[in-house]
Design an enzyme around this catalytic site. Structure first.
Site, PDB file in Angstrom:
ATOM      1  N   ASP A 145       0.804  -1.147   0.117  1.00 20.16           N
ATOM      2  CA  ASP A 145      -0.040   0.043   0.001  1.00 20.16           C
ATOM      3  C   ASP A 145       1.135   1.226   0.074  1.00 20.16           C
ATOM      4  OD1 ASP A 145      -1.840   2.072   0.516  1.00 20.16           O
ATOM      5  OD2 ASP A 145      -1.866   1.587   2.755  1.00 20.16           O
ATOM      6  N   ASP A 158      -3.808 -10.270 -15.866  1.00 19.22           N
ATOM      7  CA  ASP A 158      -5.030 -11.039 -15.733  1.00 19.22           C
ATOM      8  C   ASP A 158      -5.990 -10.655 -16.385  1.00 19.22           C
ATOM      9  OD1 ASP A 158      -6.344 -13.273 -14.946  1.00 19.22           O
ATOM     10  OD2 ASP A 158      -5.710 -13.117 -13.033  1.00 19.22           O
ATOM     11  N   ASP A 181      -8.771 -15.634 -17.294  1.00 23.24           N
ATOM     12  CA  ASP A 181      -9.399 -16.215 -16.356  1.00 23.24           C
ATOM     13  C   ASP A 181     -10.442 -17.077 -16.776  1.00 23.24           C
ATOM     14  OD1 ASP A 181      -9.812 -16.498 -13.331  1.00 23.24           O
ATOM     15  OD2 ASP A 181     -11.789 -15.735 -14.032  1.00 23.24           O
ATOM     16  N   GLU A 224      -6.726 -20.104 -17.824  1.00 28.54           N
ATOM     17  CA  GLU A 224      -6.988 -20.987 -16.675  1.00 28.54           C
ATOM     18  C   GLU A 224      -7.948 -21.916 -17.011  1.00 28.54           C
ATOM     19  OE1 GLU A 224      -8.710 -20.144 -12.008  1.00 28.54           O
ATOM     20  OE2 GLU A 224      -9.760 -19.285 -14.038  1.00 28.54           O
ATOM     21  N   HIS A 230      -3.890 -17.262  -6.377  1.00 30.10           N
ATOM     22  CA  HIS A 230      -5.038 -16.585  -5.252  1.00 30.10           C
ATOM     23  C   HIS A 230      -5.985 -17.410  -5.217  1.00 30.10           C
ATOM     24  CE1 HIS A 230      -5.614 -16.040  -9.926  1.00 30.10           C
ATOM     25  NE2 HIS A 230      -6.845 -16.189  -9.289  1.00 30.10           N
ATOM     26  N   ASP A 231      -6.135 -18.211  -5.645  1.00 28.88           N
ATOM     27  CA  ASP A 231      -7.309 -19.539  -5.486  1.00 28.88           C
ATOM     28  C   ASP A 231      -6.923 -20.761  -4.632  1.00 28.88           C
ATOM     29  OD1 ASP A 231      -9.113 -18.025  -6.678  1.00 28.88           O
ATOM     30  OD2 ASP A 231      -8.863 -18.721  -8.790  1.00 28.88           O
TER      31      ASP A 231
END
Length: 564
Positions: free
Chosen positions: A21, A98, A199, A255, A328-329
């Site tokens: 951040d 992505d 994706d 993906e 991330h999954d």
């Protein structure tokens, strides 16, 4: 062999929201990545792969796009993107974006227009049905729980969403939709983006007859996957994209759930001209029990060797493949495949050895290079994944599962485990932000962080750097043939990489106990030199019985290189 930059490189995946951040709002952003480009370059990687950065209301953390040609407000703007891309290219790295083209956000202007009337220009950009009486057209469930259909009160019809109801599926049978999607991809390619990871790409085609799915025991909805995944028309859409959008300089990744090493060639076959390689799900469920709150022992041969060797030994005309454990999954690599307690450092290093010497393009998920772990002390209120709360209603409030077991399951299997803030230092919020983070940092950040490991010679971080440097130097680790050694060994994964006269021997003890490897007669250890070992002593003191037996300590890994 056909040399390609995306075969020879090592990729680093960044979940932008959780990386760094820069402006004190508790959310990672593009300028945060810009601040850390020198760190990323220091790893030795060649590619940065970003999770979605397009404008989004964040129902699914960016996988619900409301403007395909703009940047998510929390992440910055197009000027920040241009500076980031310039910085990446100045450091001789490349950028992979992505892109979500199976669905949009329900806040996308197309869908807002589509809901106005059945005659609207954008109505056919989505998939609609009158339903059956007062019910949806069929019994399909969705990936995020609940029905795959949502009623639009204004027009009295249902729209399809195989993910969240705020992610309506796009209708790829519509030529205008396909043209808009191609123009959008050209827009980003024109800015200098080097590749795209698309994706849920194998869901673009659906069975528009909407047959009911099989209702399995304990399920509330029918199995929809056979009717929305890997249907024949997908290949027509991908060929069209490859032909009309991408050049040979781009890498195109898809993906593809439900695809394995035996059938991936339908997408990646060199002559197919569709995808360069696919992201599969082969290792996502390793170690998971029948119930999500149970962890079972890993069967090395069945769970790892058969799958990873299967990918590595395909004919290259069937396509390339990635080598990755987490994204991330999934959950954190060392928590799922290693031992994140007693053998944290050793098992993380062993897994790095396996990934960076195997055949395929390594994709390192942010934080794996320091051995980040699952957040196993999170409570229900600490999670942010939208699907968690939908399923909580279905499973806990209905009485099917206890609250305690549901939380245990999340601690082991929730994808939020892989979305906690990058652990930069032992300062507040792991050095990720000086504000309240969008999701809590893992409580172990004071022991596991970049700042500490950069100073520690034998850290997980420096071990990753050593292995990446070795892979960048040795083309054998990229293009070399793959030959498994001692296949039936239930504790050790060992193999040769062979290119011309050069050989690399890799040996990994996958468990926290001593183990032995038996070499075949055609392998003389005297022909090799020990290059890398994950134990601090880094000594080759394990040979017995005329060089045919190698003893390995718990989670020990070794890389030998032939001197020929």
């Amino acid at each position: 062999m056909e040399r390609k930059w995306w075969k020879e490189g090592v990729a680093y995946q960044i979940y932008v929201r959780s990386f760094k951040d820069s402006n004190g709002d508790g959310i990672g952003d593009l300028r945060g990545i810009i601040e850390k480009l020198d760190y990323i370059k220091s790893l030795g990687v060649d590619m940065i792969y970003l999770n979605p950065i397009n404008k989004s209301p964040n129902e699914d953390n960016g996988y619900d796009i409301s403007d395909f040609e703009d940047i998510m407000v929390e992440f910055g703007d197009l000027n920040d993107f241009a500076e980031l891309l310039k910085g990446i290219h100045q450091r001789n790295m490349r950028l992979i974006m992505d892109m979500v083209i199976n669905h949009s956000s329900d806040e996308h202007p197309w869908f807002i227009e589509a809901k106005k009337s059945k005659e609207n220009k954008y109505r056919d950009y989505y998939i609609w049905s009158k339903g059956k009486g007062n019910n949806p057209p069929n019994n399909w469930g969705s990936f995020f729980g609940g029905s795959a259909w949502e009623l639009d009160e204004n027009t009295g019809e249902y729209y399809l969403h195989i993910f969240s109801k705020k992610q309506p599926d796009l209708n790829w049978t519509n030529k205008e939709l396909r043209m808009d999607m191609k123009n959008m991809l050209k827009y980003w390619a024109g800015k200098g983006v080097d590749g795209f990871r698309m994706d849920a790409i194998n869901h673009l085609a659906k069975d528009m007859n909407f047959p009911d799915g099989e209702v399995k025991e304990g399920a509330l909805y029918g199995d929809f996957i056979p009717y929305v995944q890997n249907l024949p028309e997908v290949h027509d859409y991908l060929k069209e994209l490859k032909r009309d959008v991408f050049t040979d300089s781009h890498v195109v990744i898809g993906e593809t759930g439900g695809i394995n090493y035996e059938n991936a060639h339908v997408y990646t076959g060199v002559n197919n001209k569709e995808l360069d390689f696919t992201f599969h799900f082969d290792l996502h469920s390793v170690g998971k029990g029948e119930n999500p709150w149970e962890r079972v022992d890993i069967d090395l041969i069945k769970d790892l060797k058969e799958k990873m060797t299967g990918w590595a030994t395909r004919d290259e005309q069937e396509g390339w493949c990635p080598v990755f454990y987490s994204n991330h999954d999934t959950t954190r690599t060392v928590s799922r495949l290693g031992d994140d307690k007693k053998y944290h450092k050793l098992s993380a290093k062993m897994l790095a050895t396996l990934q960076l010497t195997h055949k395929g393009t390594p994709f390192i998920y942010y934080g794996d290079e320091i051995g980040m772990t699952n957040a196993d002390d999170f409570k229900l209120e600490d999670y942010r994944d939208t699907s968690i709360f939908t399923r909580y209603c279905e499973c806990v409030l209905s009485g099917m599962v206890s609250h305690e077991n549901y939380i245990k399951g999340l601690n082991l299997t929730s994808r939020d485990n892989s979305r906690t803030p990058m652990q930069w230092s032992d300062r507040e919020n792991a050095g990720f932000t000086n504000a309240t983070p969008w999701i809590n940092a893992n409580s172990n950040y004071q022991e596991i962080n970049v700042e500490q490991q950069e100073k520690e010679y034998d850290s997980i971080l420096n071990f990753y750097k050593k292995l990446i440097a070795l892979r960048n130097k040795e083309l054998t680790l990229v293009y070399g043939d793959f030959k498994e050694v001692d296949k039936e060994n239930t504790s050790i994964y060992a193999y040769l990489r062979i290119l011309g006269n050069k050989k690399v021997l890799v040996i990994c003890n996958f468990f926290g106990k001593d183990a032995q490897l038996k070499l075949s007669e055609d392998i003389l250890l005297s022909d090799f030199k020990l290059e890398v070992c994950n134990y601090e002593d880094n000594e080759d003191n394990s040979l017995i019985e005329n060089e045919r037996i190698i003893n390995l300590r718990p989670y020990e890994s070794k890389v030998y290189i032939s001197e020929i």
